[in-house]
Write a protein that holds these residues in place. Sequence first.
Motif, mmCIF file in Angstrom:
data_model
loop_
_atom_site.group_PDB
_atom_site.id
_atom_site.type_symbol
_atom_site.label_atom_id
_atom_site.label_comp_id
_atom_site.label_asym_id
_atom_site.label_seq_id
_atom_site.Cartn_x
_atom_site.Cartn_y
_atom_site.Cartn_z
ATOM 1 N N LEU A 124 17.455 10.552 16.810
ATOM 2 C CA LEU A 124 18.329 9.704 17.612
ATOM 3 C C LEU A 124 19.646 9.433 16.892
ATOM 4 N N SER A 125 20.669 9.146 17.680
ATOM 5 C CA SER A 125 22.027 8.985 17.155
ATOM 6 C C SER A 125 22.232 7.628 16.495
ATOM 7 N N ASP A 126 23.328 7.531 15.748
ATOM 8 C CA ASP A 126 23.683 6.274 15.090
ATOM 9 C C ASP A 126 23.895 5.145 16.087
ATOM 10 N N GLU A 127 24.314 5.479 17.312
ATOM 11 C CA GLU A 127 24.592 4.454 18.318
ATOM 12 C C GLU A 127 23.319 3.839 18.903
ATOM 13 N N THR A 128 22.175 4.426 18.591
ATOM 14 C CA THR A 128 20.904 3.938 19.139
ATOM 15 C C THR A 128 20.693 2.470 18.824
ATOM 16 N N TRP A 129 20.409 1.700 19.879
ATOM 17 C CA TRP A 129 20.179 0.260 19.733
ATOM 18 C C TRP A 129 18.708 0.026 19.428
ATOM 19 N N VAL A 130 18.424 -0.793 18.426
ATOM 20 C CA VAL A 130 17.056 -1.059 17.975
ATOM 21 C C VAL A 130 16.659 -2.487 18.345
ATOM 22 N N TYR A 131 15.533 -2.595 19.080
ATOM 23 C CA TYR A 131 14.989 -3.878 19.504
ATOM 24 C C TYR A 131 13.670 -4.097 18.760
ATOM 25 N N PRO A 132 13.652 -4.924 17.715
ATOM 26 C CA PRO A 132 12.439 -5.100 16.906
ATOM 27 C C PRO A 132 11.511 -6.181 17.454
ATOM 28 N N GLY A 133 10.326 -6.274 16.852
ATOM 29 C CA GLY A 133 9.321 -7.228 17.285
ATOM 30 C C GLY A 133 9.585 -8.660 16.867
ATOM 31 N N HIS A 134 10.476 -8.863 15.919
ATOM 32 C CA HIS A 134 10.883 -10.199 15.465
ATOM 33 C C HIS A 134 12.364 -10.115 15.085
ATOM 34 N N GLY A 135 13.079 -11.194 15.284
ATOM 35 C CA GLY A 135 14.431 -11.293 14.757
ATOM 36 C C GLY A 135 15.490 -10.548 15.549
ATOM 37 N N ASN A 136 16.631 -10.349 14.888
ATOM 38 C CA ASN A 136 17.802 -9.782 15.539
ATOM 39 C C ASN A 136 17.696 -8.273 15.716
ATOM 40 N N ASP A 137 18.491 -7.769 16.641
ATOM 41 C CA ASP A 137 18.580 -6.341 16.875
ATOM 42 C C ASP A 137 19.451 -5.691 15.800
ATOM 43 N N THR A 138 19.462 -4.351 15.817
ATOM 44 C CA THR A 138 20.340 -3.602 14.930
ATOM 45 C C THR A 138 20.628 -2.255 15.589
ATOM 46 N N THR A 139 21.284 -1.375 14.879
ATOM 47 C CA THR A 139 21.480 0.002 15.331
ATOM 48 C C THR A 139 21.012 0.952 14.243
ATOM 49 N N ASP A 188 0.862 -1.185 0.000
ATOM 50 C CA ASP A 188 0.000 0.000 0.000
ATOM 51 C C ASP A 188 0.901 1.238 0.000
ATOM 52 N N PRO A 189 0.997 1.958 -1.133
ATOM 53 C CA PRO A 189 1.933 3.083 -1.219
ATOM 54 C C PRO A 189 1.685 4.154 -0.154
ATOM 55 N N LYS A 190 0.426 4.424 0.153
ATOM 56 C CA LYS A 190 0.116 5.448 1.152
ATOM 57 C C LYS A 190 0.579 5.011 2.541
ATOM 58 N N ALA A 191 0.324 3.745 2.890
ATOM 59 C CA ALA A 191 0.757 3.240 4.197
ATOM 60 C C ALA A 191 2.270 3.204 4.297
ATOM 61 N N PHE A 192 2.939 2.797 3.202
ATOM 62 C CA PHE A 192 4.400 2.766 3.217
ATOM 63 C C PHE A 192 4.972 4.171 3.390
ATOM 64 N N ALA A 193 4.438 5.127 2.647
ATOM 65 C CA ALA A 193 4.937 6.505 2.755
ATOM 66 C C ALA A 193 4.752 7.036 4.168
ATOM 67 N N SER A 194 3.607 6.744 4.765
ATOM 68 C CA SER A 194 3.348 7.183 6.135
ATOM 69 C C SER A 194 4.346 6.572 7.101
ATOM 70 N N LEU A 195 4.573 5.265 6.983
ATOM 71 C CA LEU A 195 5.452 4.587 7.931
ATOM 72 C C LEU A 195 6.891 5.043 7.781
ATOM 73 N N ILE A 196 7.397 5.101 6.561
ATOM 74 C CA ILE A 196 8.804 5.484 6.422
ATOM 75 C C ILE A 196 9.008 6.952 6.796
ATOM 76 N N ASP A 197 8.005 7.802 6.530
ATOM 77 C CA ASP A 197 8.110 9.207 6.954
ATOM 78 C C ASP A 197 8.165 9.309 8.476
ATOM 79 N N ASP A 198 7.303 8.568 9.158
ATOM 80 C CA ASP A 198 7.292 8.604 10.619
ATOM 81 C C ASP A 198 8.575 8.023 11.199
ATOM 82 N N VAL A 199 9.027 6.903 10.671
ATOM 83 C CA VAL A 199 10.251 6.278 11.170
ATOM 84 C C VAL A 199 11.446 7.208 10.966
ATOM 85 N N GLU A 200 11.483 7.883 9.816
ATOM 86 C CA GLU A 200 12.607 8.782 9.549
ATOM 87 C C GLU A 200 12.546 10.016 10.447
ATOM 88 N N SER A 201 11.364 10.649 10.547
ATOM 89 C CA SER A 201 11.278 11.918 11.279
ATOM 90 C C SER A 201 11.297 11.737 12.796
#
Length: 218
Positions: free
Chosen positions: A187-202, A168-181
């Motif tokens: 937040l800094s590059d060092e920020t640790w990301v804990y997702p709902g599935h799978g491995n962590d990242t930064t 869904d292009p509208k839903a994708f645009a909304s999500l990536i805009d919110d995640v980016e902004s």
Amino acid sequence: MTYSGAVKVGGPADVHELQDLMISKVAVGAMNNNAYLLRCRATGEQLLIDAAADAETLLTLIGDDGIASVVTTHRHGDHWQALGRIVEVTGPRTYAGRYDAEGIPVPTDVPVEDGDTIKVGRVSLTARHLVGHTPGSIALIYDDPHGHPHVFTGDCLFPGGVGNTWKDPKAFASLIDDVESKIFDQLSDETWVYPGHGNDTTLGAERPHLQEWRERGW
């Protein structure tokens, strides 16, 4: 032992020990959901993020001290299948994003708005409303005063991209805009990301790929 965030269903929790907060990560269920138990080191109060799939595993993780609160990151059933049992046994306050609460069959005590603070003992978490994977998904940010930030993203951000928006292009645009902004821009590059599935990242590992994600549309 060094925390990696690599866990598997049936395996032990991985524990990230910060100065003020202990974060225990466990994988549960057929969809390999991550659940996170946060414990304030000063008070011993505990908060669970996503009562997913396997109540008995989560109750073992919680232990005899119980939990004061449980936060559901979004309305999809794999993230709240154990919520009724956890609430029945431990009696916590329940939190969920205001626009997803109606889709969660266990009543939400505290509907969460963008920017709200959720406390676990003396530790404060900031909720950010990220729209697109669901209407009311929330991420939780712990800005560690002794180090870098930590963010629990539910199904809104993973290693390699944002959450599913079902082409869904509208839903994708909304999500990536919110995640980016609200996440990458704040937040800094060092920020640790804990997702709902799978491995962590930064955020630093993922930031170079933001434009690539936009161009591919998922």
